[in-house]
Design a protein around this motif. Structure first.
Motif, mmCIF file in Angstrom:
data_model
loop_
_atom_site.group_PDB
_atom_site.id
_atom_site.type_symbol
_atom_site.label_atom_id
_atom_site.label_comp_id
_atom_site.label_asym_id
_atom_site.label_seq_id
_atom_site.Cartn_x
_atom_site.Cartn_y
_atom_site.Cartn_z
ATOM 1 N N ALA A 161 18.411 3.220 -42.882
ATOM 2 C CA ALA A 161 19.304 2.605 -43.879
ATOM 3 C C ALA A 161 20.656 3.315 -43.898
ATOM 4 O O ALA A 161 21.709 2.671 -43.933
ATOM 5 C CB ALA A 161 18.653 2.652 -45.261
ATOM 6 N N ILE A 162 20.632 4.646 -43.866
ATOM 7 C CA ILE A 162 21.883 5.408 -43.841
ATOM 8 C C ILE A 162 22.645 5.113 -42.553
ATOM 9 O O ILE A 162 23.875 4.948 -42.564
ATOM 10 C CB ILE A 162 21.607 6.915 -44.033
ATOM 11 N N ALA A 163 21.932 4.985 -41.433
ATOM 12 C CA ALA A 163 22.583 4.647 -40.158
ATOM 13 C C ALA A 163 23.275 3.291 -40.246
ATOM 14 O O ALA A 163 24.370 3.115 -39.694
ATOM 15 C CB ALA A 163 21.558 4.663 -39.022
ATOM 16 N N ARG A 164 22.661 2.330 -40.945
ATOM 17 C CA ARG A 164 23.294 1.006 -41.103
ATOM 18 C C ARG A 164 24.597 1.128 -41.898
ATOM 19 O O ARG A 164 25.578 0.436 -41.595
ATOM 20 C CB ARG A 164 22.340 0.023 -41.773
ATOM 21 N N LEU A 165 24.611 1.979 -42.904
ATOM 22 C CA LEU A 165 25.859 2.214 -43.653
ATOM 23 C C LEU A 165 26.905 2.841 -42.742
ATOM 24 O O LEU A 165 28.067 2.426 -42.736
ATOM 25 C CB LEU A 165 25.603 3.115 -44.865
ATOM 26 N N ASN A 166 26.504 3.855 -41.965
ATOM 27 C CA ASN A 166 27.435 4.497 -41.031
ATOM 28 C C ASN A 166 28.029 3.473 -40.061
ATOM 29 O O ASN A 166 29.240 3.460 -39.822
ATOM 30 C CB ASN A 166 26.722 5.592 -40.222
ATOM 31 N N GLY B 276 13.497 11.400 -53.971
ATOM 32 C CA GLY B 276 13.006 10.113 -54.452
ATOM 33 C C GLY B 276 13.774 8.927 -53.901
ATOM 34 O O GLY B 276 13.358 7.787 -54.081
ATOM 35 N N VAL B 277 14.889 9.191 -53.224
ATOM 36 C CA VAL B 277 15.693 8.124 -52.616
ATOM 37 C C VAL B 277 15.707 8.285 -51.090
ATOM 38 O O VAL B 277 15.406 7.356 -50.360
ATOM 39 C CB VAL B 277 17.139 8.113 -53.176
ATOM 40 N N ILE B 278 16.039 9.488 -50.621
ATOM 41 C CA ILE B 278 16.085 9.773 -49.183
ATOM 42 C C ILE B 278 14.782 10.442 -48.735
ATOM 43 O O ILE B 278 14.262 10.164 -47.669
ATOM 44 C CB ILE B 278 17.285 10.683 -48.846
ATOM 45 N N ASN B 279 14.290 11.347 -49.564
ATOM 46 C CA ASN B 279 13.072 12.089 -49.230
ATOM 47 C C ASN B 279 12.087 12.050 -50.391
ATOM 48 O O ASN B 279 12.459 11.703 -51.510
ATOM 49 C CB ASN B 279 13.401 13.537 -48.848
ATOM 50 N N ASN B 280 10.840 12.414 -50.090
ATOM 51 C CA ASN B 280 9.812 12.471 -51.126
ATOM 52 C C ASN B 280 10.251 13.387 -52.253
ATOM 53 O O ASN B 280 10.793 14.470 -52.012
ATOM 54 C CB ASN B 280 8.490 13.005 -50.555
ATOM 55 N N ASP B 281 10.005 12.946 -53.480
ATOM 56 C CA ASP B 281 10.305 13.740 -54.669
ATOM 57 C C ASP B 281 9.047 14.518 -55.023
ATOM 58 O O ASP B 281 8.104 13.964 -55.574
ATOM 59 C CB ASP B 281 10.711 12.809 -55.819
ATOM 60 N N ARG B 282 9.022 15.788 -54.654
ATOM 61 C CA ARG B 282 7.853 16.629 -54.929
ATOM 62 C C ARG B 282 7.876 17.106 -56.381
ATOM 63 O O ARG B 282 8.922 17.504 -56.878
ATOM 64 C CB ARG B 282 7.877 17.861 -54.024
ATOM 65 N N PRO B 283 6.732 17.109 -57.064
ATOM 66 C CA PRO B 283 6.707 17.578 -58.459
ATOM 67 C C PRO B 283 7.143 19.034 -58.589
ATOM 68 O O PRO B 283 7.690 19.433 -59.612
ATOM 69 C CB PRO B 283 5.247 17.408 -58.886
ATOM 70 N N ASP B 284 6.925 19.824 -57.524
ATOM 71 C CA ASP B 284 7.311 21.237 -57.555
ATOM 72 C C ASP B 284 8.618 21.494 -56.802
ATOM 73 O O ASP B 284 8.941 22.630 -56.501
ATOM 74 C CB ASP B 284 6.185 22.104 -56.986
ATOM 75 N N SER B 285 9.378 20.458 -56.496
ATOM 76 C CA SER B 285 10.668 20.521 -55.789
ATOM 77 C C SER B 285 10.495 20.847 -54.312
ATOM 78 O O SER B 285 9.510 21.462 -53.907
ATOM 79 C CB SER B 285 11.602 21.570 -56.417
ATOM 80 N N ARG C 224 18.713 12.453 -35.807
ATOM 81 C CA ARG C 224 17.748 11.980 -34.802
ATOM 82 C C ARG C 224 17.618 10.461 -34.822
ATOM 83 O O ARG C 224 17.220 9.860 -33.826
ATOM 84 C CB ARG C 224 16.373 12.590 -35.058
ATOM 85 N N GLU C 225 17.934 9.855 -35.972
ATOM 86 C CA GLU C 225 17.845 8.395 -36.095
ATOM 87 C C GLU C 225 19.233 7.756 -36.174
ATOM 88 O O GLU C 225 19.391 6.636 -36.641
ATOM 89 C CB GLU C 225 16.995 8.029 -37.313
ATOM 90 N N GLY C 226 20.242 8.512 -35.725
ATOM 91 C CA GLY C 226 21.585 7.963 -35.661
ATOM 92 C C GLY C 226 22.300 7.884 -36.998
ATOM 93 O O GLY C 226 23.253 7.123 -37.139
ATOM 94 N N ALA C 227 21.853 8.680 -37.976
ATOM 95 C CA ALA C 227 22.442 8.629 -39.315
ATOM 96 C C ALA C 227 23.163 9.939 -39.646
ATOM 97 O O ALA C 227 22.796 11.007 -39.143
ATOM 98 C CB ALA C 227 21.341 8.376 -40.347
ATOM 99 N N ARG C 228 24.162 9.827 -40.496
ATOM 100 C CA ARG C 228 24.867 11.039 -40.935
ATOM 101 C C ARG C 228 25.286 10.887 -42.397
ATOM 102 O O ARG C 228 25.510 9.774 -42.891
ATOM 103 C CB ARG C 228 26.077 11.326 -40.072
ATOM 104 N N LEU C 229 25.379 12.022 -43.057
ATOM 105 C CA LEU C 229 25.911 12.081 -44.421
ATOM 106 C C LEU C 229 27.332 12.605 -44.328
ATOM 107 O O LEU C 229 27.586 13.586 -43.628
ATOM 108 C CB LEU C 229 25.054 13.006 -45.290
#
Length: 184
Positions: A36-41, A11-20, A79-84
């Motif tokens: 957005a995550i890439a901008r933080l990085n 629901g924040v990074i990826n779609n929140d599926r009702p069945d997970s 792929r979009e220059g972002a990392r966790l």
């Protein structure tokens, strides 16, 4: 001092599926989340995901499958220059929660210790009431995004004891506000 942003996953990074999300194929990134995550990085901000994944504790998927899902998440972000910088997971089923399972603050406190970050300077960005409750209990700033469950949470009204809560359209808008110093 090191800067840290805590993110819920579904629901924040990826779609929140009702069945997970039960496999890498079911993982769908929300528009703008990776950028957005890439901008933080790029701003030298650490990014840690703190996510309840009772889908493991309820024996719907294995821990190995969850690891595959998170590996795919990291690949797609890269792929979009972002990392966790970290992914913290609580697999407890809802009927047997530990102090790590949101709305308890365990995972958030663990992330704060891991990165030696101050809670008062660290926002928790989530789409669910339990994200806000965990953030308050950990002493973190609270940000609600309108993606995932966020619109319903906002419409129902955020309890007064959780205020102040910054509300933003999505992760991209929340990150922009954070980087501009607007999430005080």
């Amino acid at each position: 001092m090191l800067r840290l942003v805590l993110l819920d996953r579904d629901g924040v990074i990826n779609n929140d599926r009702p069945d997970s999300v039960k496999s890498p194929d079911e993982l769908v990134l929300l528009p703008g989340a990776a950028a957005a995550i890439a901008r933080l990085n790029e701003a030298d901000v650490r990014v840690a995901v703190v996510t309840n994944q009772s889908v493991v504790g309820r024996n719907i998927i294995s821990m190995q499958m969850l690891d595959r899902i998170h590996s795919e998440l990291r690949t797609r972000l890269a792929r979009e220059g972002a990392r966790l910088d970290a992914i913290l997971v609580c697999t407890d089923p809802p009927d047997r929660p530990s102090p790590r399972r949101k709305p308890e603050p365990g995972m958030l406190l663990e992330a704060l210790r891991l990165f030696r970050a101050g809670a008062e300077d660290t926002p928790m960005i989530g789409d669910d009431l339990r994200d806000l409750q965990a953030a308050k209990a950990a002493g973190c700033r609270r940000v609600l995004v309108r993606t995932g469950k966020g619109t319903k949470v906002q419409a129902a009204g955020v309890p007064a004891d959780l205020l102040p809560v910054a509300v933003r359209a999505d992760l991209a808008a929340a990150v922009d506000s954070y980087l501009k110093g607007e999430l005080q």
